[in-house]
Scaffold this active site. Structure first.
Site, PDB file in Angstrom:
ATOM      1  N   THR A 100      -1.120   5.760   2.645  1.00  0.00           N
ATOM      2  CA  THR A 100      -1.576   4.861   3.031  1.00  0.00           C
ATOM      3  C   THR A 100      -1.789   4.226   4.120  1.00  0.00           C
ATOM      4  O   THR A 100      -1.076   3.152   4.541  1.00  0.00           O
ATOM      5  CB  THR A 100      -1.780   4.395   1.622  1.00  0.00           C
ATOM      6  OG1 THR A 100      -2.839   4.946   0.612  1.00  0.00           O
ATOM      7  CG2 THR A 100      -3.871   3.199   1.972  1.00  0.00           C
ATOM      8  N   ILE A 103       0.658  -0.757  -0.110  1.00  0.00           N
ATOM      9  CA  ILE A 103      -0.019   0.571  -0.246  1.00  0.00           C
ATOM     10  C   ILE A 103       0.976   1.213  -0.082  1.00  0.00           C
ATOM     11  O   ILE A 103       2.324   1.400   0.411  1.00  0.00           O
ATOM     12  CB  ILE A 103      -0.869   0.108   1.276  1.00  0.00           C
ATOM     13  CG1 ILE A 103      -0.231   0.131   2.572  1.00  0.00           C
ATOM     14  CG2 ILE A 103      -1.847  -0.901   0.925  1.00  0.00           C
ATOM     15  CD1 ILE A 103      -1.294   0.377   3.665  1.00  0.00           C
ATOM     16  N   ASP A 104       0.303   2.103  -0.298  1.00  0.00           N
ATOM     17  CA  ASP A 104       1.665   3.138  -0.721  1.00  0.00           C
ATOM     18  C   ASP A 104       2.122   4.101   0.678  1.00  0.00           C
ATOM     19  O   ASP A 104       1.372   3.660   1.829  1.00  0.00           O
ATOM     20  CB  ASP A 104       0.752   4.676  -1.231  1.00  0.00           C
ATOM     21  CG  ASP A 104       0.024   4.414  -2.659  1.00  0.00           C
ATOM     22  OD1 ASP A 104       0.716   3.336  -3.318  1.00  0.00           O
ATOM     23  OD2 ASP A 104      -0.919   4.542  -2.767  1.00  0.00           O
ATOM     24  N   MET A 105       2.461   4.464   0.439  1.00  0.00           N
ATOM     25  CA  MET A 105       3.400   5.374   1.915  1.00  0.00           C
ATOM     26  C   MET A 105       2.174   6.327   2.964  1.00  0.00           C
ATOM     27  O   MET A 105       2.071   5.668   3.800  1.00  0.00           O
ATOM     28  CB  MET A 105       4.599   5.841   1.545  1.00  0.00           C
ATOM     29  CG  MET A 105       5.111   6.587   2.872  1.00  0.00           C
ATOM     30  SD  MET A 105       6.790   7.946   2.238  1.00  0.00           S
ATOM     31  CE  MET A 105       5.999   9.694   1.190  1.00  0.00           C
ATOM     32  N   ARG A 156      -7.567   5.225  -6.144  1.00  0.00           N
ATOM     33  CA  ARG A 156      -6.608   6.643  -6.297  1.00  0.00           C
ATOM     34  C   ARG A 156      -6.882   7.457  -7.551  1.00  0.00           C
ATOM     35  O   ARG A 156      -7.792   8.364  -7.861  1.00  0.00           O
ATOM     36  CB  ARG A 156      -5.021   7.170  -5.873  1.00  0.00           C
ATOM     37  CG  ARG A 156      -5.234   7.285  -4.571  1.00  0.00           C
ATOM     38  CD  ARG A 156      -3.181   6.983  -4.073  1.00  0.00           C
ATOM     39  NE  ARG A 156      -2.918   8.190  -4.214  1.00  0.00           N
ATOM     40  CZ  ARG A 156      -1.486   8.500  -3.935  1.00  0.00           C
ATOM     41  NH1 ARG A 156      -1.172   7.436  -3.740  1.00  0.00           N
ATOM     42  NH2 ARG A 156      -0.606   9.504  -4.467  1.00  0.00           N
TER      43      ARG A 156
END
Length: 304
Positions: free
Chosen positions: A141, A137-139, A238
């Protein structure tokens, strides 16, 4: 470096090369064999092949197992919120702002650095930089991630992701008021030609992507939603929410340029994670409440 050689028999003919080799040694996973094929450590009749090559009677198959790379990741004593752990898997609730694995500009302070300190036995399928990491998962998130502690568990979890049998629910705050209760975004995602660091909905060099969403609550200019991933493409939620006109609040890449709500990064949290346990076959389901910054945002929106 270990070296092996086999001559294919008539009974073994017409079998895929990756499957053929896993029958030669049951300790080798199909995923590992495919990596060796890609790196050209496996050859047939002294020529490189692809994983879907079907062996023929009389083929000479050779394998040179490379020396294992030593992990050069620095183990760091970083606090982790472990939701679940056993001999096969770890489920972690990652905080917003933490990078999942080392990359240029982020060689320390990552989830992998913390995991290396917490536990020494992580799967090696993803190599030196991403041991144990099944998905990301993104930084900016927050939320739940599953991590594999051995190659068998890793391969099982990856296959579940490919088969779309895992469950991944996210909570998000988006711009605008979504007028309907439920919806599905079915739109392929690929690299943005204008910005290689971004993804976009495109038919060119893209992969299928499907996101289901449910409205949880509406406010004056925002909507609180739950998104369920059917696929797991980079930045999928997103990109999809921006595509239908409801970008995530606080999203520095896909949201409005002007900052709107007081939150660092996108208001997105991986709240529910479900999968079949690789060893026991038991259904596993985990939930993590939204982080404090998103709670505060919701409180502000409700009291406006």
């Amino acid at each position: 470096m270990e070296q092996f050689e086999w001559t294919v028999t008539t009974d073994q003919a017409s079998e895929r090369i990756d499957k053929f080799l896993t029958t030669m040694n049951e300790s080798w996973s199909r995923t590992q064999v495919q990596i060796w094929i890609k790196e050209e450590h496996i050859k047939v009749n002294n020529a490189k092949v692809k994983s879907n090559y079907k062996v023929a009677s009389g083929d000479v198959v050779t394998l040179e197992i490379p020396e294992p790379e030593k992990l050069e990741i620095i183990a760091e004593n970083i606090p982790l919120e472990i939701v679940y752990e056993d001999e096969d898997v770890i489920v972690v609730n990652k905080p917003r702002g933490m990078v999942v694995h080392p990359a240029p500009g982020h060689y320390t302070g990552t989830l992998v650095n913390a995991l290396m300190y917490h536990c020494k036995d992580l799967s090696g399928i993803n190599g030196v930089i991403r041991p144990g990491i099944v998905h990301r998962i993104d930084m900016d998130t927050s939320g739940l991630l599953m991590v594999a502690k051995n190659d068998h568990a890793h391969e099982s979890l990856v296959e579940q992701l490919k088969a779309k049998t895992t469950r991944r629910l996210y909570k998000a705050i988006v711009h605008g008021i979504i007028p309907h209760q439920h919806g599905t975004v079915d739109a392929p995602i690929g690299r943005d030609k204008k910005d290689r660091q971004s993804m976009t909905v495109t038919e060119v060099n893209s992969r299928d992507a499907v996101t289901h969403f449910t409205v949880l609550e509406t406010f004056d200019q925002y909507t609180y939603v739950q998104c369920e991933l059917e696929t797991g493409r980079t930045h999928q939620i997103r990109v999809h929410m921006k595509y239908i006109g409801y970008p995530l609040a606080g999203d520095p890449k896909y949201g409005p340029k002007k900052k709107t709500l007081d939150i660092r990064g996108q208001a997105l949290h991986a709240a529910v994670l479900g999968f079949i346990h690789p060893r026991t076959g038991k259904e596993m389901l985990f939930e993590a409440p939204i982080p404090e910054d998103m709670k505060q945002l919701l409180h502000q929106l409700r009291t406006k």
